[in-house]
Design an enzyme around this catalytic site. Structure first.
Site, PDB file in Angstrom:
ATOM      1  N   TRP A   1      54.837  40.108  34.033  1.00  0.00           N
ATOM      2  CA  TRP A   1      53.897  39.552  35.007  1.00  0.00           C
ATOM      3  C   TRP A   1      54.460  38.327  35.715  1.00  0.00           C
ATOM      4  CZ3 TRP A   1      50.892  42.926  36.724  1.00  0.00           C
ATOM      5  CH2 TRP A   1      50.269  43.859  35.892  1.00  0.00           C
TER       6      TRP A   1
ATOM      7  N   ASP B   1      48.930  31.518  35.510  1.00  0.00           N
ATOM      8  CA  ASP B   1      48.261  32.821  35.474  1.00  0.00           C
ATOM      9  C   ASP B   1      47.692  33.002  34.067  1.00  0.00           C
ATOM     10  OD1 ASP B   1      47.528  35.463  35.278  1.00  0.00           O
ATOM     11  OD2 ASP B   1      49.482  36.288  35.878  1.00  0.00           O
TER      12      ASP B   1
ATOM     13  N   LYS C   1      40.354  41.316  31.450  1.00  0.00           N
ATOM     14  CA  LYS C   1      40.822  41.180  30.073  1.00  0.00           C
ATOM     15  C   LYS C   1      39.857  40.358  29.222  1.00  0.00           C
ATOM     16  CE  LYS C   1      45.137  42.376  31.761  1.00  0.00           C
ATOM     17  NZ  LYS C   1      46.126  42.025  32.763  1.00  0.00           N
TER      18      LYS C   1
HETATM   19  C1  PLP Z   1      46.906  42.103  33.777  1.00  0.00           C
HETATM   20  C2  PLP Z   1      47.676  40.963  34.278  1.00  0.00           C
HETATM   21  C3  PLP Z   1      47.959  40.811  35.645  1.00  0.00           C
HETATM   22  C4  PLP Z   1      47.567  41.835  36.680  1.00  0.00           C
HETATM   23  O1  PLP Z   1      46.235  41.730  36.986  1.00  0.00           O
HETATM   24  P1  PLP Z   1      45.612  42.540  38.225  1.00  0.00           P
HETATM   25  O2  PLP Z   1      44.227  41.990  38.244  1.00  0.00           O
HETATM   26  O3  PLP Z   1      45.690  43.989  37.850  1.00  0.00           O
HETATM   27  O4  PLP Z   1      46.380  42.223  39.426  1.00  0.00           O
HETATM   28  C5  PLP Z   1      48.641  39.686  36.041  1.00  0.00           C
HETATM   29  N1  PLP Z   1      49.026  38.760  35.167  1.00  0.00           N
HETATM   30  C6  PLP Z   1      48.790  38.876  33.842  1.00  0.00           C
HETATM   31  C7  PLP Z   1      49.246  37.809  32.897  1.00  0.00           C
HETATM   32  C8  PLP Z   1      48.096  39.979  33.362  1.00  0.00           C
HETATM   33  O5  PLP Z   1      47.849  40.097  32.052  1.00  0.00           O
END
Ligand code: PLP
Length: 374
Positions: free
Chosen positions: A114, A185, A209
């Site tokens: 990511w 993030d 999540k």
């Molecule tokens: C799942 C995830 C993403 C992607 O998220 P989307 O909402 O599908 O764009 C980005 N960064 C991390 C750390 C993730 O776990």
């Protein structure tokens, strides 16, 4: 067959534990409340999905959700809290569009898939220093390198990092130091541990999540940072300041996801908030790592100091047993355990909605499986 019937006749008595990495399990109580309110929300006679986002009822829900979220993470009015769409992936670009220009540079600390994607997207909008901060030794063991030992750009506009890498299962236990703004993030760890929001300038998380269903993205941005941002070249809905001024409703927001997030925030309050979630996350992850670490049958390749509490990948010594493991786990009502397609093996995601009993059921199963195949 008998089992299917049992399930149909008493839905509530069958406990399935869902370890999916995302979209992930939601608290059962929350889903039950949503079910009760599906056809008639707050006595309006219609679903919350069916009303205007500008109606007084919806506005109240939206405001309360924001207040609850602010309380859970102790977020002051120095920060805007935005309920946006486009997922965490849109933020990869949106942040760079806002903060990068022809005369500055951003630093990206990359420790997995990511964070690498975030750097790649950002590099389309400006100058990005992409630093690989994960070391893999000859045995395949992974760890975060000490940032003091690498050369880093001076005075970046911002430093971006991913405190919890969802796929590899790596977690930063310390905040990186930076001269620039700190951007994180938190998609896979938000609300699972206490953070000091003042340490950050911008944080974001896809909801699917640890917050609610997909379709909603939380962005928390220091209002002071607006003066450094440039939105001339991008659509208005990407303009954080405009979104702040419009209560995240320049256009129709993801109303149903926002509603479910509000229910999750209430649920979190009832559980004791982020303090309680952090304790639980430590307890759950310790239990699973202890089971994995007993001997060589299962292994997790991450250095002890850098292990994630949310996403725990593990492999079997004999990888030809993978399919059998997953199939028998499913029969034991433990689902969503397959590893990411890029990593293979298994992965258990232990977000807030996963109770301790779920991890106990998993470790019981793993010991049982080992006894038969070890
Ligand atoms: C799942 C995830 C993403 C992607 O998220 P989307 O909402 O599908 O764009 C980005 N960064 C991390 C750390 C993730 O776990």
């Amino acid at each position: 067959m008998a089992r299917t019937i049992a399930r149909m006749t008493s839905l509530n008595s069958t406990q399935i534990y869902n370890f999916c990495a995302g979209p992930a399990a939601l608290p059962k109580e929350v889903l039950q409340q949503a079910q009760r309110e599906m056809l008639d929300w707050r006595g309006l006679g219609v679903s919350v999905m069916e009303i205007s986002h500008r109606s007084a009822d919806y506005q109240q829900l939206a405001t309360e959700a924001e207040q609850r979220f602010r309380q859970l993470l102790n977020i002051s009015q120095d920060y805007a809290v935005l309920f946006l769409q486009g997922g965490a992936s849109l933020q990869f670009s949106n942040i760079a569009m806002a903060l990068l220009n022809s005369s500055n540079q951003a630093e990206y600390l990359c420790n997995g898939i990511w964070s690498n994607k975030a750097a790649l997207e950002a590099s389309r909008f400006g100058n990005v220093a992409q630093l690989d901060v994960m070391r893999i030794d000859s045995n395949g063991h992974r760890s975060l390198i000490d940032l003091a030992n690498i050369s880093r750009p001076t005075n970046p506009a911002y430093t971006h990092f991913t405190p919890n890498e969802t796929i590899e299962g790596l977690r930063f236990s310390q905040l990186p130091q930076t001269d620039g703004a700190l951007v994180a993030d938190l998609s896979s760890c938000i609300l699972s541990e206490q953070i000091n929001i003042a340490d950050y300038d911008l944080i974001y998380a896809g909801a699917q999540k640890n917050i609610g269903p997909a379709g909603l993205t939380l962005v928390v941005v220091k209002r002071e940072l607006f003066s450094q941002m440039n939105f001339d070249q991008c659509p208005s809905i990407f303009n954080y300041q405009k979104q702040d001024q419009n209560g995240s409703m320049i256009n129709t927001p993801a109303t149903y996801s926002w509603y479910l997030a509000a229910l999750v925030f209430e649920w979190l309050e009832r559980q004791g908030g982020v303090v309680a979630m952090e304790q639980l996350a430590i307890e759950k992850s310790n239990l699973l790592y202890q089971c994995i670490d007993q001997d060589e049958f299962y292994t997790n390749p991450i250095a002890l100091k850098d292990r994630s509490r949310m996403n725990i990948p593990f492999i079997l010594k004999d990888e030809s047993l993978n399919a059998t493991f997953l199939q028998q786990a499913k029969q034991a009502d433990l689902v969503g355990l397959n590893g990411h397609r890029s990593v293979g093996g298994m992965r258990a995601s232990l977000y807030n909605a996963m109770p301790l009993t779920g991890v106990q059921a998993l470790t019981d199963f793993m010991l049982h499986f080992k006894a038969h195949h070890g």
